[in-house]
Design a protein around this motif. Structure first.
Motif, short mmCIF file in Angstrom:
data_model
loop_
_atom_site.label_atom_id
_atom_site.label_comp_id
_atom_site.label_asym_id
_atom_site.label_seq_id
_atom_site.Cartn_x
_atom_site.Cartn_y
_atom_site.Cartn_z
N THR A 183 2.93 11.22 -3.73
CA THR A 183 1.90 11.35 -2.70
C THR A 183 1.71 12.80 -2.26
O THR A 183 0.72 13.13 -1.62
N ASN A 235 1.82 11.59 6.89
CA ASN A 235 1.46 11.03 5.58
C ASN A 235 1.05 9.58 5.79
O ASN A 235 1.75 8.66 5.40
N LEU A 260 -0.66 5.86 5.70
CA LEU A 260 -1.11 4.93 4.65
C LEU A 260 -2.41 4.29 5.09
O LEU A 260 -2.58 3.95 6.27
N THR A 273 5.64 4.14 -1.44
CA THR A 273 4.41 3.53 -0.93
C THR A 273 4.55 2.01 -1.00
O THR A 273 4.24 1.29 -0.04
N ASN A 317 -1.07 6.58 -8.51
CA ASN A 317 -2.06 6.51 -7.43
C ASN A 317 -3.48 6.62 -7.98
O ASN A 317 -4.39 5.91 -7.56
N LEU A 372 -2.55 2.84 -0.05
CA LEU A 372 -2.20 4.14 -0.63
C LEU A 372 -2.02 5.18 0.47
O LEU A 372 -2.55 5.02 1.58
N SER A 373 -1.30 6.21 0.14
CA SER A 373 -1.21 7.34 1.05
C SER A 373 -2.60 7.98 1.15
O SER A 373 -3.26 8.20 0.13
N SER A 407 -3.34 10.85 1.61
CA SER A 407 -3.37 12.16 0.95
C SER A 407 -3.77 12.06 -0.52
O SER A 407 -4.04 13.08 -1.15
N THR A 408 -3.78 10.85 -1.08
CA THR A 408 -4.19 10.73 -2.49
C THR A 408 -5.70 10.58 -2.62
O THR A 408 -6.22 10.53 -3.73
#
Ligand code: PGA
Length: 304
Positions: free
Chosen positions: A105, A167, A169, A204, A228, A244-245, A247-248
């Motif tokens: 991530t 971070n 989700l 995750t 991801n 998903l995070s 950040s992705t």
């Protein structure tokens, strides 16, 4: 009292004689001749003004002054040793090596930090492994890297963990999914949807599974995918939802044909942590990078 003129070398010789109880063995350890050792001790006696050793038969003993000096220089020589080590390391800053392991991530964020860090310290070689949580924990247990960046640090006292950045989700669906238009979707509604999960060993996935268990909601698994990016494509293709995070994702999820759902309890607040084994002596390079991370993370994180 005028300062005593004692040299570091005399103290090192004294410490060796006191520890080994012998002039000749001290000479051997220090790779010098015995007369050199005797001379250093004589100069030290003179500087201090009291004898440090007494000889009884063949054995030598510390005098009261000798005992006190030994207590004093034991710690001090240790401190000095660490100082010498850090100077050597500092020279190494011009040419050091840094090994990092980071969970998937962080794959967009971490390289952005490495850029300016390398610009400031151009001769540091950096190797960063981008892997899932389980693989990272394996490397941690083998002490393979200087620092570890992860979302779900393991329990236990044998690590040191510092939060780095948020971070969160999120839950994503295809942009045209019916839930994409709804506000405040209740969590229980997710029990009716199919999910695409990350592989086993992913942080995750662990977080997501724990959450569904905690909410007593069935997790209906449609598919398992080990990346991801692949999950985003599958979700955009209408295969199901995913956790998903954030950040992705692109700043605008619609760029990828995705929608971030408005589900109660989401975004789920989490952090990345910088982890290292407790007791690990960080190199100067690693310490410098850690400080750099903390001072630049906020600035380099993508704005939301
Ligand atoms: P991962 O990332 O799913 O690649 O293990 C971990 C995390 O962000 O917690």
């Amino acid at each position: 009292m005028a300062g005593m003129h004692v040299t570091l070398r005399q103290l090192q010789v004294f410490e060796a004689v006191a520890r080994l109880g012998s002039f000749s063995r001290a000479a051997e350890e220090l790779h010098v001749t015995q007369p050199t050792v005797s001379k250093q001790i004589r100069l030290l006696n003179e500087a201090i003004g009291l004898p440090l050793f007494e000889q009884i038969g063949k054995k030598i003993y510390l005098t009261e002054a000798g005992e006190q000096l030994r207590a004093t220089c034991g710690d001090w020589l240790d401190t000095w040793g660490r100082f010498e080590q850090s100077i050597a390391d500092l020279n190494g800053l011009r040419q050091g090596r840094l090994k990092i392991a980071a969970v998937t991530t962080t794959q967009f964020f971490m390289p952005r930090v490495l850029g300016p860090f390398c610009a400031e310290y151009p001769n540091i070689d950096i190797a960063m492994a981008v892997i899932n949580r389980d693989s990272l924990l394996e490397r941690l247990s083998r002490n393979e890297d200087d620092l570890y960046i992860m979302g779900v640090p393991p329990d236990g006292r044998d690590i040191v963990s510092e939060p780095l950045l948020e971070n969160p989700l999120v839950i994503i669906a295809a942009a045209d999914h019916p839930l994409a238009r709804r506000k405040r979707v209740p969590f229980s509604q997710l029990g009716k949807e199919g999910f695409i999960l990350r592989e086993r060993g992913s942080g995750t996935r662990i977080t997501m599974e724990r959450l569904f268990a905690q909410k007593n909601t069935a997790l209906n698994v449609k598919m398992e995918l080990g990346s991801n990016e692949a999950i985003k494509q599958a979700v955009a293709g209408g295969l199901g939802l995913a956790v998903l995070s954030r950040s992705t994702l692109h700043l605008n999820a619609a760029t990828d044909g995705l929608a971030v759902l408005d589900v109660q309890g989401f975004p789920l607040k989490r952090h990345w942590h910088v982890v290292r084994p407790r007791g690990k002596q960080l190199s100067v390079v690693a310490r410098t990078f850690l400080e750099f991370l903390h001072s630049h993370a906020q600035m380099l994180a993508p704005r939301r």
